[in-house]
Design an enzyme around this catalytic site. Structure first.
Site: not given
Lengths: 246, 304
Positions: B131, B166, B192, B194, B218, B244-245, B266
């Site tokens: 953030c 994270k 990770i 995004t 993805g 991550g994907g 995810g």
């Protein structure tokens, strides 16, 4: 929600860029008009959400009418009967037809017209007086007119250029009709807004938004309503008139 | 028999598969689909101190083998999460969950963590440092080792629960951030988040997403994620949750070989709502295929 493999029974062009596809499989989760399905296409990561146009429970067939607007739907347009698709069914709240009055209008604009057919039939079967108003840009884009007529549902066509039916948007037809006591609408947001403003009675409006998952997990399609944030895919796509914030 | 068990800071997981924050809500949409108790844990929807509607729509853009999202941390706020969402999740899920928290100031992180600390269900606090720091010029906490360390210390000061930071991949050197968090007392790392991405709508000739850019996830990002987990594993001693994907059991095994003690799934949940179940069900057979009898034994196995 259910996931299933559906066989393509039919996939035909019914107007420029508009196609109707019949899919056969387990349609037990498809229970309410106004719901949608979410289809996996080879080579595309996200599923394609498309509203249910009609169902034939005896044959296990659901029909969708979709516009080939991007690479995914263009790929769908070239699919042939016999192929199979991975489909999530029973998505969205759909229209609550129990809330309709005796004299109900169903209003559909362009690619928003298809789900209004099952909706209108369900209203007809529940003993309501139903009239349909379907709006398009030009005569060649007009779809479903004969289908509504064959189902015994009076249908009024409007075209923006006046090439068929009443000239103007769907609201142009409302002026000549007796005031309904309830409306069900699906179409582009400006059309929904115009119907909202032009009608004094209650109604339900089906919205469209870019979706991630289609079943309420990702919050990709949220909108603000009088009662807080709602997910178009899960809490919608149908919102009650009185909760809508434009 | 393949032993799927793994451990995160003393928390024993039946298997390493955890749905990732933001792709699983608070479990409500998935509970009717399969028994959630098969999951290793659940990382709940990213929570902030106050309720947030998030960003304007469109928030989603499709990509080759992935998607971009710009949801903007829509959530009902920590109080409602602790008093309503977690109890509701407890009716479906009996194991400890991972509370994913976010903040726009150090104080907000600490306040959110302090409230989560009181929730018995929370086994781990996962701190999203991607953030923007509103008091620090809007630069993401996770892109500056000192800021990431400051968040870590602030959260550690208010909770005894394990704290996992994270990490964002949108940095020049993720290893230096990882080390700064470890030195500041982090119990573990999750990576990770995004990758910052963008799509332009060719018809409108404008960005697809209302906020212009968003987080790319993805299968397309799996090799990047795997590489970063591998690099961070070499540099730290604390456990890593890799993500991550990840879409298949083979991806889970690869992540663990790179150094992940557990693995989050995810984007896959969004296109296959049964993705986590499918992965867990196929893990034993896939592990066996590669001659693995215990997943815990392969963590970091790809390193010489």
């Amino acid at each position: 929600m259910k996931q299933g493999l559906f066989e393509i029974k039919e996939n035909v062009r019914i107007a420029p860029d508009m196609y109707e596809m019949a899919l056969q499989g387990d349609i037990s989760a498809v229970t309410v008009p106004g719901q949608f399905v979410n289809i996996t296409l080879d080579g595309f990561y996200l599923r394609r959400p498309i509203s249910v146009h009609d169902v034939d429970p005896a044959a296990g067939i659901l029909r969708i009418i979709y516009k080939a607007v991007g690479k995914g739907t263009e790929a769908m347009a070239s699919m042939t009967p016999g192929g199979t698709l991975d489909v999530l069914t029973g998505l969205g709240n759909g229209f609550d037809i129990q809330r309709a009055g005796k004299n109900t209008l169903v209003i559909g604009g362009g690619a928003g017209a298809p789900p209004m057919f099952w909706t209108a039939k369900a209203l007809r079967d529940s003993g309501r007086n139903v009239t349909a108003v379907l709006g398009f840009n030009t005569a060649e884009e007009v779809i479903l007119q004969q289908k509504f007529e064959a189902a015994g549902i009076p249908v009024i066509i409007t075209t923006a250029d006046g090439s068929l039916g009443i000239k103007g948007f769907v609201t142009a037809a409302l002026a000549d009709l007796p005031a309904p006591d309830y409306t069900f609408s699906c179409g582009p947001e400006p059309m929904l807004r115009a119907v909202y403003d032009a009608t004094a009675c209650g109604g339900q409006f089906s919205f469209e938004e870019r979706m991630g998952c289609g079943f309420g997990a990702c919050m990709g399609c949220s909108c603000e309503t009088k009662y807080g944030a709602k997910r178009i895919c899960k809490d919608g796509p149908v919102l009650e008139k009185e909760e809508i914030l434009w | 028999m393949v032993n799927l068990q793994t451990t995160l800071s003393g928390l024993v997981l039946d298997n390493p598969v955890i749905p990732a924050s933001g792709t699983f809500g608070f479990g409500e949409e998935f509970a009717p689909l399969y028994d959630l108790n098969i999951l290793g844990s659940i990382s709940i929807k990213g929570t902030t101190q106050n309720p947030r509607f998030g960003n304007p729509t469109p928030r989603i853009a499709e990509c080759t083998a992935g998607l971009i999202n710009s949801v903007g941390l829509q959530n009902p706020g920590v109080e409602k999460v602790v008093t309503q969402e977690l109890p509701r999740l407890a009716t479906h899920y009996k194991k400890p969950v991972i509370a994913n928290i976010s903040g726009f100031s150090i104080e907000e992180y600490a306040a959110c963590a302090a409230r989560m600390d009181q929730a018995e269900q929370v086994g781990i606090i996962e701190v999203n440092v991607s953030c923007p720091n509103v008091h620090g010029g809007g630069i993401s906490f996770g892109t500056d080792p000192a800021a990431a360390a400051a968040v870590t210390r602030a959260v550690k000061a208010v909770t005894d629960k394990p704290v996992y930071i994270k990490l964002t991949p949108n940095v020049t050197d993720i290893v230096s951030i990882a080390k700064a968090c470890e030195e500041a007392g982090a119990d573990g790392l999750a990576l990770i988040n995004t990758l910052l991405g963008m799509r332009i709508d060719l018809k409108r000739k404008k960005p697809v997403i209302a906020n212009k850019m968003g987080g790319f996830s993805g299968p397309a990002i799996f090799p990047v994620a795997l590489r970063m987990v591998y690099q961070v594993y070499e540099a730290v001693k604390i456990p890593i949750i890799g993500m991550g994907g990840v879409s298949t059991a083979d991806d889970v095994i690869e992540m663990m070989l790179a150094g992940a003690s557990a693995v989050q799934v995810g984007a896959a949940n969004l296109v296959n709502p049964w993705a986590c179940r499918d992965i867990i069900e196929s893990l034993p057979e896939r592990a066996q295929k590669y001659g693995i009898s215990s997943l815990a034994e392969i963590i970091g196995g790809a390193h010489i």
